[in-house]
Write a protein that holds these residues in place. Structure first.
Motif, PDB file in Angstrom:
ATOM      1  N   ASP A   1       0.819  -1.217   0.000  1.00 55.16           N
ATOM      2  CA  ASP A   1       0.000   0.000   0.000  1.00 55.16           C
ATOM      3  C   ASP A   1       0.853   1.267   0.000  1.00 55.16           C
ATOM      4  O   ASP A   1       0.377   2.347  -0.305  1.00 55.16           O
ATOM      5  N   LEU A   2       2.125   1.128   0.314  1.00 51.13           N
ATOM      6  CA  LEU A   2       3.025   2.284   0.307  1.00 51.13           C
ATOM      7  C   LEU A   2       3.468   2.619  -1.110  1.00 51.13           C
ATOM      8  O   LEU A   2       3.435   1.775  -2.009  1.00 51.13           O
ATOM      9  N   GLY A   3       3.915   3.875  -1.282  1.00 50.90           N
ATOM     10  CA  GLY A   3       4.508   4.279  -2.557  1.00 50.90           C
ATOM     11  C   GLY A   3       6.006   4.023  -2.525  1.00 50.90           C
ATOM     12  O   GLY A   3       6.487   3.137  -1.811  1.00 50.90           O
ATOM     13  N   VAL A   4       6.753   4.836  -3.267  1.00 47.69           N
ATOM     14  CA  VAL A   4       8.202   4.600  -3.339  1.00 47.69           C
ATOM     15  C   VAL A   4       8.952   5.245  -2.166  1.00 47.69           C
ATOM     16  O   VAL A   4      10.146   5.001  -1.992  1.00 47.69           O
TER      17      VAL A   4
ATOM     18  N   LYS B   1      -1.822  -3.961   1.829  1.00 51.13           N
ATOM     19  CA  LYS B   1      -0.545  -4.681   1.865  1.00 51.13           C
ATOM     20  C   LYS B   1      -0.841  -6.146   2.131  1.00 51.13           C
ATOM     21  O   LYS B   1      -1.403  -6.492   3.165  1.00 51.13           O
ATOM     22  N   THR B   2      -0.486  -6.997   1.192  1.00 52.74           N
ATOM     23  CA  THR B   2      -0.667  -8.431   1.418  1.00 52.74           C
ATOM     24  C   THR B   2       0.248  -9.231   0.501  1.00 52.74           C
ATOM     25  O   THR B   2       0.563  -8.806  -0.605  1.00 52.74           O
ATOM     26  N   SER B   3       0.701 -10.370   0.993  1.00 57.84           N
ATOM     27  CA  SER B   3       1.423 -11.343   0.182  1.00 57.84           C
ATOM     28  C   SER B   3       0.705 -12.671   0.354  1.00 57.84           C
ATOM     29  O   SER B   3       0.550 -13.134   1.486  1.00 57.84           O
ATOM     30  N   ARG B   4       0.276 -13.272  -0.764  1.00 58.70           N
ATOM     31  CA  ARG B   4      -0.518 -14.493  -0.649  1.00 58.70           C
ATOM     32  C   ARG B   4      -0.481 -15.258  -1.968  1.00 58.70           C
ATOM     33  O   ARG B   4      -0.176 -14.707  -3.026  1.00 58.70           O
TER      34      ARG B   4
END
Length: 484
Positions: free
Chosen positions: A218-221, A345-348
């Motif tokens: 969800d964050l930018g750079v 924000k997720t990793s799945r």
């Protein structure tokens, strides 16, 4: 008590954010758990002029949330020394050797050295050649080099970098960190697949419709605009994290759980990746996107970020379908998507099974979800008969998600990976052949995108990417399982 390993860490880039945020806490946790005892020391090096006392205070600050007591933390930090260091100055390596030898004697480390290169890859060759030439590499202990990504920006640059390092260190002394490979649930993929008969028997192209990998931020750079504008999501995420996960999801069972056997099976997958089709029409297998101002106007677009070209065509989002040209997986797509400024924000990983062959029910596909972060665990979506008359179905979710407390107490990726280095276990690190093959695959996509210089699809910040990512999967009659 855990088995204690004797080691001297020499950290290049010791004043950086990674060292403060990840490395010092990881080393402290290993110390707390007894994997490091009194026979260890750390030399931090960077260009800044710091004293030992100041450096030890910085280390204390980085572990302040983890400490057992002030005294325990102070004892730990007492093992740290600092040397201001110019990586191109030969004289500084002579000084570093003197300090390393002194600490080796003082703490009885017996010549075991871990060199952690937490710096720009442009310095890797310089540092490793100096370490060898100025005799910081010992004869009586192990010598291991930990390398952070990015490892090159394409195949040619990564090969040049690797050749430079190989002039001083052998492949089995190199540990290329991919922190995703240290994540608990990524390591759990092989356990899930090969220790459960139910799963093992249905993990094939006859049963599985498709895999979906979602790594969203969800964050930018943030402060990385200058670096990111030269990199982009394809190089930053797909070449390493995504392709490593693809190999774990589709590799055959190794003969034994050893570095050699696991790598052999992963390489078989990476070598079998079908060349990607990249076009500007709906036949494409890879699409890109760049975040624009959010719908409410409160989150700025990528081109307005600090140190980013206001006309940049750098992608902050990638979605694609990957095909593996083997008898086991031919024509079974692995859909991937990753990007910045997405909705959550997720990793799945979502494993979508084919509908049942019977025509008795209007059933939905069974879905097994592997939750990597921030939630950790498994979810299984099954069909269930609705209570009441008739034979109507409704989905039911079986969930085994770890509690926040369990996740909090679990070893963090860097802690596990540094312990692997101490133990000489390379299983969860990227071998050069894996890196090279991944770059060759990604370079094909990069080359095509670099030829499309007219425009890039945009998506509003805090959504799940451009419409093209949905079209990509819907053209195959499928849908993204995860919807934020």
């Amino acid at each position: 008590m855990s088995q204690e390993t004797k080691a001297l860490f020499i950290i290049f880039g010791a004043t950086g954010d990674l060292a403060h945020r990840k490395l010092y806490p990881a080393i402290y946790k290993l110390y707390k758990k007894g994997f490091l005892g009194e026979s260890f020391a750390v030399i931090g090096t960077a260009r800044r002029e710091w004293s030992d006392d100041y450096y030890q205070d910085v280390v204390m600050d980085s572990i302040s949330d983890l400490t057992e007591s002030e005294e325990h933390a102070r004892t730990f930090a007492g093992h740290f020394r600092y040397q201001s260091h110019n990586v191109k100055d030969t004289e500084h390596y002579h000084m570093l050797k003197d300090l390393a030898d002194k600490l080796d004697d003082e703490y009885g480390i017996e010549g075991n050295r871990i060199f952690y290169l937490s710096m720009s890859p442009s310095f890797f060759g310089t540092i490793t050649s100096h370490l060898r030439e100025q005799n910081l590499v010992t004869d009586n202990g192990f010598n291991r080099v930990i390398i952070e990504k990015p490892f090159g920006s394409d195949f040619d640059s990564s090969k040049e970098l690797n050749d430079e390092i190989n002039a001083s260190f052998d492949e089995d002394q190199l540990y290329r960190i991919d922190h995703y490979l240290g994540k608990e649930m990524v390591q759990n993929i092989l356990a899930l697949r090969f220790s459960n008969r139910l799963i093992e028997n249905s993990w094939n192209k006859e049963s599985i419709s498709n895999f979906q990998i979602t790594l969203s931020e969800d964050l930018g750079v943030e402060e990385r605009g200058e670096y990111y504008d030269k990199s982009g999501a394809l190089r930053d995420m797909v070449q390493n994290h995504v392709l490593q996960m693809v190999s774990l999801l589709t590799m055959n069972s190794p003969k034994s759980f050893t570095t050699v056997e696991v790598r052999k099976e992963k390489m078989a997958i990476l070598n079998a990746l079908k060349d990607p089709v990249v076009t500007q029409d709906e036949d494409t297998e890879f699409v890109r996107g760049q975040y624009d101002t959010s719908d409410n106007g409160e989150t700025k677009g990528y081109r307005s970020e600090d140190k980013v070209d206001p006309e940049s065509l750098t992608e902050t989002f990638v979605a694609g379908k990957i095909f593996i040209d083997t008898d086991e997986w031919r024509d079974t797509p692995v859909y991937i998507r990753t990007g910045k400024r997405l909705a959550q924000k997720t990793s799945r990983v979502d494993v979508v099974f084919n509908p049942s062959e019977t025509a008795l029910y209007d059933d939905k596909p069974t879905v097994l979800s592997i939750l990597v972060s921030p939630d950790e665990g498994f979810e299984l979506l099954l069909n269930n008969k609705q209570i009441g008359p008739g034979m109507h179905l409704e989905p039911v979710r079986l969930s085994a998600v770890r509690s926040e407390e369990t996740v909090e107490e679990s070893p963090e990726a860097y802690e596990k990976l540094i312990l692997d280095v101490l133990n000489g276990d390379e299983t969860h690190f990227a071998h050069w052949q894996e890196v090279a093959t991944s770059w060759k695959y990604v370079d094909q996509i990069r080359k095509r995108w670099d030829s499309y210089t007219d425009s890039i699809p945009f998506y509003p910040a805090l959504t799940m990417g451009p419409d093209e990512a949905d079209t990509l999967i819907e053209n195959d009659g499928n849908n993204w399982i995860y919807k934020a």
